[in-house]
Design a protein around this motif. Structure first.
Motif, short mmCIF file in Angstrom:
data_model
loop_
_atom_site.label_atom_id
_atom_site.label_comp_id
_atom_site.label_asym_id
_atom_site.label_seq_id
_atom_site.Cartn_x
_atom_site.Cartn_y
_atom_site.Cartn_z
N HIS A 288 1.13 -0.93 0.17
CA HIS A 288 -0.08 0.14 0.04
C HIS A 288 0.84 1.28 0.12
O HIS A 288 0.44 2.27 1.27
N VAL A 289 1.93 1.00 -1.17
CA VAL A 289 3.14 2.27 -0.98
C VAL A 289 2.19 3.66 -1.48
O VAL A 289 1.55 3.23 -2.66
N SER A 290 2.41 4.67 -1.38
CA SER A 290 2.39 5.94 -1.71
C SER A 290 3.09 6.83 -2.95
O SER A 290 4.07 6.19 -2.72
N ASP A 291 2.42 7.42 -3.63
CA ASP A 291 3.43 8.20 -4.52
C ASP A 291 4.64 8.77 -4.13
O ASP A 291 5.98 9.06 -4.52
N ASP A 292 4.54 9.39 -2.82
CA ASP A 292 5.07 10.00 -2.37
C ASP A 292 6.08 9.37 -1.13
O ASP A 292 8.28 9.60 -1.40
N ASP A 293 5.69 8.58 -1.23
CA ASP A 293 7.30 6.92 -0.90
C ASP A 293 7.94 6.60 -2.14
O ASP A 293 9.23 6.50 -1.78
N ILE A 294 7.35 6.28 -2.76
CA ILE A 294 7.71 6.04 -3.98
C ILE A 294 8.93 7.25 -4.39
O ILE A 294 10.64 6.73 -4.63
N ALA A 295 8.59 7.98 -4.21
CA ALA A 295 9.55 8.92 -5.22
C ALA A 295 10.42 8.84 -4.18
O ALA A 295 11.74 9.08 -4.48
N ALA A 296 10.41 9.35 -2.66
CA ALA A 296 11.50 9.52 -1.78
C ALA A 296 12.42 8.41 -1.47
O ALA A 296 13.69 8.57 -1.61
N LEU A 297 11.98 6.88 -1.98
CA LEU A 297 12.90 5.60 -2.60
C LEU A 297 13.89 6.14 -3.50
O LEU A 297 14.40 5.68 -3.51
N ALA A 298 13.25 6.18 -4.33
CA ALA A 298 13.69 6.75 -6.19
C ALA A 298 14.45 8.07 -5.80
O ALA A 298 15.84 7.69 -6.44
N ALA A 299 14.47 8.73 -5.14
CA ALA A 299 15.53 10.12 -4.88
C ALA A 299 16.41 9.80 -4.53
O ALA A 299 17.42 10.22 -3.98
N GLN A 300 16.75 8.99 -3.55
CA GLN A 300 18.05 8.12 -2.62
C GLN A 300 19.27 7.58 -4.21
O GLN A 300 20.24 7.44 -3.72
N SER A 301 19.12 7.58 -5.27
CA SER A 301 19.64 6.59 -6.25
C SER A 301 21.18 7.83 -6.37
O SER A 301 22.30 7.02 -6.27
N THR A 302 20.81 8.78 -5.48
CA THR A 302 22.78 9.49 -5.93
C THR A 302 23.15 9.29 -4.05
O THR A 302 24.36 9.68 -4.21
N MET A 303 23.38 8.58 -3.02
CA MET A 303 23.29 8.37 -2.10
C MET A 303 24.05 7.50 -2.33
O MET A 303 24.17 6.62 -2.99
N SER A 304 25.61 7.03 -1.31
CA SER A 304 25.92 6.08 -1.26
C SER A 304 25.26 4.81 -1.17
O SER A 304 23.82 5.32 -0.66
N PRO A 305 25.97 3.61 -1.94
CA PRO A 305 25.22 2.32 -1.49
C PRO A 305 24.50 1.90 0.16
O PRO A 305 24.04 1.72 0.16
N ALA A 306 24.81 2.38 1.08
CA ALA A 306 25.27 2.04 2.41
C ALA A 306 24.60 3.21 3.11
O ALA A 306 23.80 1.85 4.28
N TYR A 307 23.81 3.80 2.30
CA TYR A 307 22.86 4.61 2.98
C TYR A 307 21.14 3.61 1.83
O TYR A 307 20.17 4.76 2.71
N GLN A 308 21.48 3.43 1.24
CA GLN A 308 20.26 3.46 0.42
C GLN A 308 19.28 2.18 0.91
O GLN A 308 19.36 1.53 1.54
N THR A 309 17.51 2.67 0.27
CA THR A 309 17.06 1.53 1.00
C THR A 309 15.74 0.50 -0.52
O THR A 309 15.78 1.74 -1.21
N VAL A 310 16.39 -0.54 -0.15
CA VAL A 310 15.64 -1.78 -0.88
C VAL A 310 14.44 -1.73 -0.96
O VAL A 310 13.91 -1.77 0.16
N ALA A 311 13.21 -1.95 -1.51
CA ALA A 311 12.40 -2.39 -1.56
C ALA A 311 11.70 -3.67 -1.75
O ALA A 311 12.24 -4.08 -2.91
N THR A 312 11.64 -4.34 -0.51
CA THR A 312 12.03 -6.30 -0.40
C THR A 312 9.95 -6.25 -1.40
O THR A 312 9.80 -6.52 0.01
N LEU A 313 10.01 -7.26 -1.40
CA LEU A 313 8.72 -7.36 -2.49
C LEU A 313 8.69 -9.18 -1.81
O LEU A 313 9.19 -9.69 -2.06
N VAL A 314 7.14 -9.16 -1.36
CA VAL A 314 7.46 -11.35 -0.72
C VAL A 314 5.73 -11.56 -1.26
O VAL A 314 4.87 -12.16 -1.01
#
Ligand SMILES: [Zn+2]
Length: 440
Positions: A288-314
């Protein structure tokens, strides 16, 4: 497991019909179009030395290599003619520390009860708690090891394993100790996670804050002190823990040097922006993710990999609960969010140890391509555990963890639904039986 304690100089896999390397020049988790770049090599070869991958390329080049020719007698060679080789799967979300299947819940759900109705009626997570509190550490460890063995037989070589059915200090620590005991007997790699905040136990009903203080001030310090966990997880949802509680738990985890991850937006939308401040390695479910959440996760692409968050689907959980709705993987991937896939192995909502089955569900229900599903289950799973420097792709210097599949094309892995085509696994450069070992 029949793994050879090798006195050999190395292990050489040759004539691999499709060697799926997942190599990349990009260090971060795979996003967008990058998710389908498999780095496939036809007629490939992999040399493993000292538990690591030493070289990767074409078979004809490997056989001409001067070091390989000089050491040929000391190298164990495996002919993978007609087969596909992948990095071992990284199953980045599992709950193996329980004692019994939940068969009454299963039947109630078939008769029409929902997940929340079953929990209200005394089933659900709370019904697993009693069994774990009563179990000995050895019995729990046996159960965990059995689950890990089933996973390995289906190509999984790295597993995240959560506690979470203890729901008090002693039973949560016992669960983490059982995970450690099992991991020591298993050839693969286990990343242990404290999920003290899985459910508010009966004795704290209506007193979530008091229970969260026990998680923060007793469980997290003891798990960190005993080096029993790498991560702390929290089930943040309707009927589970609030975002505010999740923040308290993340803060305490960070104070004790532990990484964080969370179950979010499985049953209802919850705010994930406040949680991103704590650099979670992964946020999981996201039905049940919102557009704002998606934008926030996508915007991390310029950060160091050590700080990026993966969306894990199950998707195994949606499937087993009989839900018509699945996470919107296409929207996530096409928006640039890094997606991983995991089994969510657990007794209530996803009793499967099979990553190939999860890939199949991901293709059919999440509309992921077979290539995207494989990358999500390997390199992005490794990022979801902050282990991508060692795991998730077949590149020189990484751990030599490989899965050999008895198929001619990688797309057959999700295609043969419910089948186990894993013929062999290689863990730390040592060969052992998967489903059916091939002659080496
Ligand atoms: Zn879970």
């Amino acid at each position: 497991m029949g793994f050879r304690q090798s006195s050999e100089a190395g292990l050489l896999l040759v004539n691999i019909r499709q060697l799926i390397t997942l190599r990349s020049s990009n260090e971060g988790p795979r996003r967008g179009r990058d998710l389908s770049q498999l780095g496939a090599i036809e007629s490939g070869a992999v040399l493993c030395v000292g538990g690591k991958i030493a070289s990767v390329g074409k078979t004809k080049d490997a056989l001409r290599d001067s070091w390989i020719r000089k050491n040929r007698r000391k190298i164990r060679e495996i002919d993978c003619a007609g087969k596909v080789v992948l990095p071992g799967f990284v199953d980045s979300h599992t709950h193996p520390a329980f004692t019994a299947p939940r068969l009454a819940d299963f039947e109630q759900r078939i008769a029409g009860a929902t997940y929340e109705q079953i929990a209200e009626a005394g089933g659900g997570i709370r019904s697993s708690v009693e069994g774990v509190r009563k179990a000995t550490r050895a019995a729990l460890a046996n159960h965990v090891l059995e689950a890990l063995s089933q996973m390995l037989a289906q190509g999984t070589t790295t597993v995240e394993a959560k506690s979470g059915y203890g729901s008090n200090l002693d039973a949560e620590l016992k669960s983490l100790e059982a995970i450690r005991d099992a991991a020591r007997q298993w050839p693969g790699t286990v990343a242990p996670t404290l999920l003290g905040a899985h459910v508010v136990p009966r004795e704290y009903r209506g007193r979530e804050g008091k229970y969260v203080r026990i998680v923060c001030h007793e469980m997290i310090p003891r798990a960190a002190e005993g080096k029993l966990a790498r991560f702390v997880d929290v089930f943040c949802d309707r009927g589970a823990f609030s975002s505010e509680s999740a923040e308290h738990i993340f803060f305490a985890a960070r104070e004790h040097g532990l990484g964080v991850r969370a179950h979010v937006c499985q049953l209802s939308h919850c705010e994930i922006a406040p949680l991103l401040k704590y650099d979670p390695a992964s946020l999981d479910h996201l039905d049940h993710v919102s557009d704002d959440d998606i934008a926030a996760l996508a915007a991390q692409s310029t950060m160091s990999p050590a700080y990026q968050t993966v969306a894990t689907l199950v998707p195994g959980a949606n499937h087993f609960l009989g839900l018509g709705r699945f996470a919107d993987a296409r929207r996530l991937i096409d928006s640039g969010v890094p997606v991983a896939l995991a089994t969510d192995y657990n007794p209530g909502t996803s009793p499967t140890a099979s990553m190939p089955f999860v890939l199949s569900l991901a293709c059919t229900h999440l509309k992921m391509t077979p290539a995207e599903a494989i990358a999500a289950a390997t390199i992005n799973g490794a990022h979801a555990l902050r282990l991508a420097e060692r795991k998730g792709s077949i590149e020189p210097g990484k751990d030599a963890d490989l899965a050999v599949f008895d198929v001619a094309d990688y797309r057959e892995i999700p295609y043969w639904m419910g089948a186990n085509r894993c013929a062999m696994v290689i863990v730390a450069g040592r060969a052992g039986a998967g489903n059916r070992e091939i002659a080496g």
